[in-house]
Design a protein around this motif. Sequence first.
Motif, PDB file in Angstrom:
ATOM      1  N   LEU A  79       0.827  -1.207   0.000  1.00 46.80           N
ATOM      2  CA  LEU A  79       0.000   0.000   0.000  1.00 46.80           C
ATOM      3  C   LEU A  79       0.865   1.262   0.000  1.00 46.80           C
ATOM      4  CD1 LEU A  79      -2.745  -1.177   2.511  1.00 46.80           C
ATOM      5  CD2 LEU A  79      -3.039  -0.772   0.058  1.00 46.80           C
ATOM      6  N   GLN A  82       1.875   2.330  -3.302  1.00 48.46           N
ATOM      7  CA  GLN A  82       0.825   2.999  -4.075  1.00 48.46           C
ATOM      8  C   GLN A  82       0.473   4.367  -3.504  1.00 48.46           C
ATOM      9  OE1 GLN A  82      -2.491   0.592  -5.519  1.00 48.46           O
ATOM     10  NE2 GLN A  82      -1.492  -1.284  -4.795  1.00 48.46           N
ATOM     11  N   VAL A  84      -0.289   5.124  -0.351  1.00 49.51           N
ATOM     12  CA  VAL A  84      -1.274   5.107   0.724  1.00 49.51           C
ATOM     13  C   VAL A  84      -0.558   5.240   2.069  1.00 49.51           C
ATOM     14  CG1 VAL A  84      -3.099   3.762   1.847  1.00 49.51           C
ATOM     15  CG2 VAL A  84      -2.797   3.645  -0.641  1.00 49.51           C
ATOM     16  N   ASP A 146      -4.422   6.903   6.024  1.00 47.72           N
ATOM     17  CA  ASP A 146      -5.541   6.621   5.122  1.00 47.72           C
ATOM     18  C   ASP A 146      -6.198   5.278   5.426  1.00 47.72           C
ATOM     19  OD1 ASP A 146      -4.871   8.944   3.663  1.00 47.72           O
ATOM     20  OD2 ASP A 146      -3.450   7.820   2.437  1.00 47.72           O
ATOM     21  N   ASN A 323      -6.643  -4.149  -4.352  1.00 46.57           N
ATOM     22  CA  ASN A 323      -7.617  -3.277  -5.023  1.00 46.57           C
ATOM     23  C   ASN A 323      -8.853  -3.067  -4.160  1.00 46.57           C
ATOM     24  OD1 ASN A 323      -5.983  -2.963  -7.262  1.00 46.57           O
ATOM     25  ND2 ASN A 323      -7.002  -4.559  -8.473  1.00 46.57           N
ATOM     26  N   ILE A 326      -8.000  -0.419  -1.605  1.00 44.25           N
ATOM     27  CA  ILE A 326      -7.976   0.897  -2.251  1.00 44.25           C
ATOM     28  C   ILE A 326      -9.397   1.388  -2.532  1.00 44.25           C
ATOM     29  CG2 ILE A 326      -7.254   2.173  -4.298  1.00 44.25           C
ATOM     30  CD1 ILE A 326      -4.955   1.490  -2.465  1.00 44.25           C
ATOM     31  N   GLU A 327     -10.246   0.477  -2.982  1.00 42.29           N
ATOM     32  CA  GLU A 327     -11.638   0.834  -3.271  1.00 42.29           C
ATOM     33  C   GLU A 327     -12.344   1.336  -2.013  1.00 42.29           C
ATOM     34  OE1 GLU A 327     -15.739  -1.609  -4.219  1.00 42.29           O
ATOM     35  OE2 GLU A 327     -13.861  -2.345  -5.084  1.00 42.29           O
ATOM     36  N   LYS A 329     -10.908   2.552   0.664  1.00 43.91           N
ATOM     37  CA  LYS A 329     -10.271   3.817   1.061  1.00 43.91           C
ATOM     38  C   LYS A 329     -10.871   4.993   0.293  1.00 43.91           C
ATOM     39  CE  LYS A 329      -6.487   5.438  -0.746  1.00 43.91           C
ATOM     40  NZ  LYS A 329      -6.765   6.899  -0.947  1.00 43.91           N
ATOM     41  N   GLU A 330     -11.105   4.800  -0.997  1.00 42.15           N
ATOM     42  CA  GLU A 330     -11.668   5.876  -1.821  1.00 42.15           C
ATOM     43  C   GLU A 330     -13.098   6.210  -1.397  1.00 42.15           C
ATOM     44  OE1 GLU A 330     -11.126   4.387  -5.744  1.00 42.15           O
ATOM     45  OE2 GLU A 330      -9.014   4.998  -5.849  1.00 42.15           O
ATOM     46  N   SER A 334      -9.674  10.585   1.892  1.00 43.57           N
ATOM     47  CA  SER A 334      -8.280  10.469   2.320  1.00 43.57           C
ATOM     48  C   SER A 334      -7.943  11.557   3.327  1.00 43.57           C
ATOM     49  CB  SER A 334      -7.345  10.593   1.105  1.00 43.57           C
ATOM     50  OG  SER A 334      -6.005  10.465   1.488  1.00 43.57           O
TER      51      SER A 334
END
Length: 337
Positions: A79, A82, A84, A146, A323, A326-327, A329-330, A334
């Motif tokens: 992470l 990427q 994060v 995050d 993924n 990340i999904e 988190k979005e 953030s």
Amino acid sequence: MANLIEKIWFERHPAGWALAPVFWPLSKLFGWISRRRRHAFQSGKKVAYRASVPVVVVGNITAGGNGKTPVVIWLVEQLQAQGVAVGVVSRGYGGKSDHYPLRLSERTTTAEAGDEPVLIASRTCAPVVVSPNRSEAVQMLEKDVDVIITDDGLQHYALARDIEIVVIDGQRRFGNEQLIPMGPLRERCDRLSEVDFLICNGGDARHNEIAMHLEPGELVNLLTGERRTPDSLQKVVAIAGIGHPPRFFATLNALGVTPVHCQPFPDHQAFEASELEALAEQGEHLVMTEKDAVKCQAFARQNWWYLPVDAKLSEPQSIELLNKIIEVKEQYGSPSA
């Protein structure tokens, strides 16, 4: 006694039948208390803390170690790569602090925070907070990151979570599939159908399990940082204070190292310098796990080494896992941006 319990749980030792009259009712009581507590949070009778950022639990349904910490380190590093901002919370087993929650610094010792949190902080440079109450640890950390990953805590239902990951020992699996103390289970195997991802550490991954193995690196000297290939050392004494020490000794054998002596210790064992010095005298080099090394740094000797390992997860399932985080988190946004 600990070795006997392990044999009863995972090798169906005959002593299990002799102890059944004691263990069986205790196992039933453990299950009743566990289910009642979980239902209290699910029904709203008890309120779980919901963080302002996603919480990812890396846990298991069995007692003992099975590779959770390497998975946590892998998640954090992946992470971070990427972009994060990731924080980690832990119970801090093996440590005792005068105050909680405790945010680790470079000066924090394993005696204060436990071995695994210190290892995670050292390897990843991520912020790590420990507390018996994981919700308090999350509250200290959530404004700065995050995503929060909890090292263990699947059964800590006082903390709401967005993603649950269970790590399975691929060789020992679930033993006799009985609840503690009759068997190794913290929760029954049907709990696995409710989690988001299953990771199988070693052995043969089954349906819907992400295959994982631990990839060893070169040996690292505790004092100098010098690196050597494992098979370059002679007359090795091996120690391991982890959940399943034979796994470490088998790894050394696979790397061409045949120790003159293997000494297992209980998980989270606090070492004494004199104890390890006496063991080291049985050979020319003392080799240990990286988790043990963080407890020995203050009194390490020139011929002491540790073997770092990295979790390697199969694709594309591991990518799907990342993924998903990340999904989620979005969806939260953030806060650290």
